[in-house]
Design an enzyme around this catalytic site. Structure first.
Site, PDB file in Angstrom:
ATOM      1  N   TYR A 162       0.912  -1.034   0.085  1.00  0.00           N
ATOM      2  CA  TYR A 162      -0.028   0.231  -0.160  1.00  0.00           C
ATOM      3  C   TYR A 162       0.645   1.360  -0.051  1.00  0.00           C
ATOM      4  CZ  TYR A 162      -3.805   2.999   1.857  1.00  0.00           C
ATOM      5  OH  TYR A 162      -4.631   4.027   2.127  1.00  0.00           O
ATOM      6  N   LYS A 166       1.212   4.176  -2.747  1.00  0.00           N
ATOM      7  CA  LYS A 166       0.554   5.624  -2.486  1.00  0.00           C
ATOM      8  C   LYS A 166       1.643   6.411  -2.849  1.00  0.00           C
ATOM      9  CE  LYS A 166      -3.635   5.134  -1.054  1.00  0.00           C
ATOM     10  NZ  LYS A 166      -4.960   5.639  -2.061  1.00  0.00           N
TER      11      LYS A 166
HETATM   12  P1  NAI Z   1     -13.291   2.251   1.407  1.00  0.00           P
HETATM   13  O1  NAI Z   1     -12.869   0.920   1.537  1.00  0.00           O
HETATM   14  O2  NAI Z   1     -14.707   2.761   2.343  1.00  0.00           O
HETATM   15  O3  NAI Z   1     -13.379   3.032   0.239  1.00  0.00           O
HETATM   16  C1  NAI Z   1     -12.823   2.524  -1.005  1.00  0.00           C
HETATM   17  C2  NAI Z   1     -13.654   2.258  -2.176  1.00  0.00           C
HETATM   18  O4  NAI Z   1     -13.042   1.851  -3.348  1.00  0.00           O
HETATM   19  C3  NAI Z   1     -14.752   1.234  -1.812  1.00  0.00           C
HETATM   20  O5  NAI Z   1     -15.784   1.454  -2.125  1.00  0.00           O
HETATM   21  C4  NAI Z   1     -14.339  -0.012  -2.850  1.00  0.00           C
HETATM   22  O6  NAI Z   1     -15.458  -0.766  -3.605  1.00  0.00           O
HETATM   23  C5  NAI Z   1     -13.700   0.901  -3.897  1.00  0.00           C
HETATM   24  N1  NAI Z   1     -12.799   0.044  -4.841  1.00  0.00           N
HETATM   25  C6  NAI Z   1     -12.226  -1.065  -4.450  1.00  0.00           C
HETATM   26  N2  NAI Z   1     -11.385  -1.411  -5.536  1.00  0.00           N
HETATM   27  C7  NAI Z   1     -11.779  -0.971  -6.810  1.00  0.00           C
HETATM   28  C8  NAI Z   1     -11.573  -0.848  -8.114  1.00  0.00           C
HETATM   29  N3  NAI Z   1     -10.799  -1.667  -8.782  1.00  0.00           N
HETATM   30  N4  NAI Z   1     -12.272  -0.167  -8.810  1.00  0.00           N
HETATM   31  C9  NAI Z   1     -13.154   0.761  -8.404  1.00  0.00           C
HETATM   32  N5  NAI Z   1     -13.572   0.826  -7.119  1.00  0.00           N
HETATM   33  C10 NAI Z   1     -12.839   0.295  -6.217  1.00  0.00           C
HETATM   34  O7  NAI Z   1     -12.251   3.119   1.986  1.00  0.00           O
HETATM   35  P2  NAI Z   1     -11.832   4.624   2.344  1.00  0.00           P
HETATM   36  O8  NAI Z   1     -11.226   4.706   3.498  1.00  0.00           O
HETATM   37  O9  NAI Z   1     -12.976   5.363   1.869  1.00  0.00           O
HETATM   38  O10 NAI Z   1     -10.641   4.805   1.150  1.00  0.00           O
HETATM   39  C11 NAI Z   1     -10.735   5.768   0.248  1.00  0.00           C
HETATM   40  C12 NAI Z   1      -9.376   5.976  -0.349  1.00  0.00           C
HETATM   41  O11 NAI Z   1      -8.871   6.882   0.854  1.00  0.00           O
HETATM   42  C13 NAI Z   1      -8.713   4.925  -0.722  1.00  0.00           C
HETATM   43  O12 NAI Z   1      -7.833   5.258  -1.776  1.00  0.00           O
HETATM   44  C14 NAI Z   1      -7.594   4.826   0.561  1.00  0.00           C
HETATM   45  O13 NAI Z   1      -6.534   4.014   0.375  1.00  0.00           O
HETATM   46  C15 NAI Z   1      -7.391   6.157   1.130  1.00  0.00           C
HETATM   47  N6  NAI Z   1      -6.970   6.463   2.260  1.00  0.00           N
HETATM   48  C16 NAI Z   1      -7.975   6.064   3.216  1.00  0.00           C
HETATM   49  C17 NAI Z   1      -7.534   6.590   4.670  1.00  0.00           C
HETATM   50  C18 NAI Z   1      -8.300   6.442   5.740  1.00  0.00           C
HETATM   51  O14 NAI Z   1      -7.993   6.721   7.173  1.00  0.00           O
HETATM   52  N7  NAI Z   1      -9.702   5.873   5.622  1.00  0.00           N
HETATM   53  C19 NAI Z   1      -5.981   6.943   4.778  1.00  0.00           C
HETATM   54  C20 NAI Z   1      -5.146   7.018   3.847  1.00  0.00           C
HETATM   55  C21 NAI Z   1      -5.792   6.785   2.478  1.00  0.00           C
END
Ligand code: NAI
Length: 295
Positions: A162, A166
């Protein structure tokens, strides 16, 4: 800040942060493509998560369409962009937000776990961006938000895959920021911290409650707005907003006998002395800072 007449694509918008971005952009007048195949946290399976968010937007009086393509599939991303152009006529905003996790210490991480995470985050971000890049160049307007992470910027135990993906996204963003400037394509990067399914077993309960996705949304909305900055790396969580930089110390030039491993060791304090450090605007600026020391 209004987004009337703007068209936005948000990848991974079926839940978590992406859903919150899509809802707010739609509330402010944007027509939104809600992309999400709806898989589990590790990317397995699929569901109608995107349709549920589209229904929420419609119920609030907004306009949105679901797209179920995976960001790992370039053809699916091209189809997503074609859907936006066909139904909404333009593409002004792309928020690359899709993500999965396959956390393990590096010793236990399989090559498949590494590749799957890089495919969704890094290659997926490049795919979705490639799908809209030509349109944004041709119309002389684009706002792209990349999603990085503190794991990429600073490292995090158990997240080698990851973190690598990133920070790769930051390199992609920095370069596209330079290449997009003359077309008024502004590329920024967000490193969010939020209580979502991605972090529910990582963050302490109290922190999870304070770190709402909604408290990250203002940064995302500003960074894709008409007056957005460009090339910024922004940290956001629980209403705290920060700015991150990759810096470079002035360093020193070694020659003669000191141009050796022993010389580097002897001058380590001077090499790493942060007085006068700079934030290069491009890789070429680092090269220039070296050439300037040739005297
Ligand atoms: P989440 O798991 O709720 O959202 C991620 C979404 O991406 C999910 O709805 C999932 O179905 C979708 N997804 C997964 N694979 C996919 C694909 N191949 N094509 C299209 N969509 C796909 O998690 P969250 O926390 O909302 O994450 C959103 C972004 O923020 C991610 O990139 C995550 O790495 C990043 N992030 C989140 C942090 C946090 O504290 N929640 C910290 C740092 C980064």
């Amino acid at each position: 800040m209004q987004f009337t007449d703007r068209v936005a694509i948000v990848t991974g918008a079926g839940g978590g942060l992406g859903r919150a971005y899509a809802l707010e952009l739609a509330r402010r007048g944007a027509r939104v493509i809600v992309n999400d195949p709806g898989g589990a946290r590790d990317g397995a399976g699929g569901s109608g998560a995107a349709d549920a968010v589209v229904a929420e937007i419609a119920a609030a009086g907004g306009t949105a369409l679901a797209d179920h393509g995976s960001v790992t599939d370039m053809d699916a991303m091209a189809a997503m962009a074609a859907l936006a152009l066909d139904r909404f006529g333009r593409i002004d905003i792309l928020i690359n937000n899709a993500g999965i996790l396959r956390d393990r210490s590096f010793a236990n991480m399989t090559p498949a776990d590494f590749d799957a995470v890089v495919a969704v985050h890094l290659t997926g971000t490049a795919n979705a961006t490639r799908a809209v890049w030509g349109t944004m160049r041709a119309q002389g307007y684009g706002r792209i938000l990349m999603t990085a992470s503190s794991s990429g910027l600073f490292g995090n135990f158990g997240q080698a895959n990851y973190g690598a993906a990133k920070l790769g996204i930051v390199g992609l963003a920095r370069t596209l920021h330079l290449e997009g400037a003359k077309y008024d394509i502004r590329v920024n990067t967000l490193a969010p911290t939020a209580g979502t399914r991605m972090t529910q077993d990582i963050l302490p309960e109290q922190a999870f409650a304070a770190l709402t996705p909604e408290s990250v949304v203002p940064a995302a909305v500003f960074l894709v707005s008409e007056n957005a900055p460009a090339g910024a790396i922004v940290g956001a969580g629980a209403g705290v907003f920060q700015s991150a930089y990759v810096t470079l110390t002035p360093g020193i030039r070694l020659s003669g006998d000191t141009l050796s491993a022993e010389g580097v060791a002897a001058h380590w304090a001077a090499i790493t002395d942060r007085h006068g450090e700079i934030v290069p605007g491009s890789g070429a600026e680092q090269a220039l800072s070296i050439l300037r020391q040739l005297g």
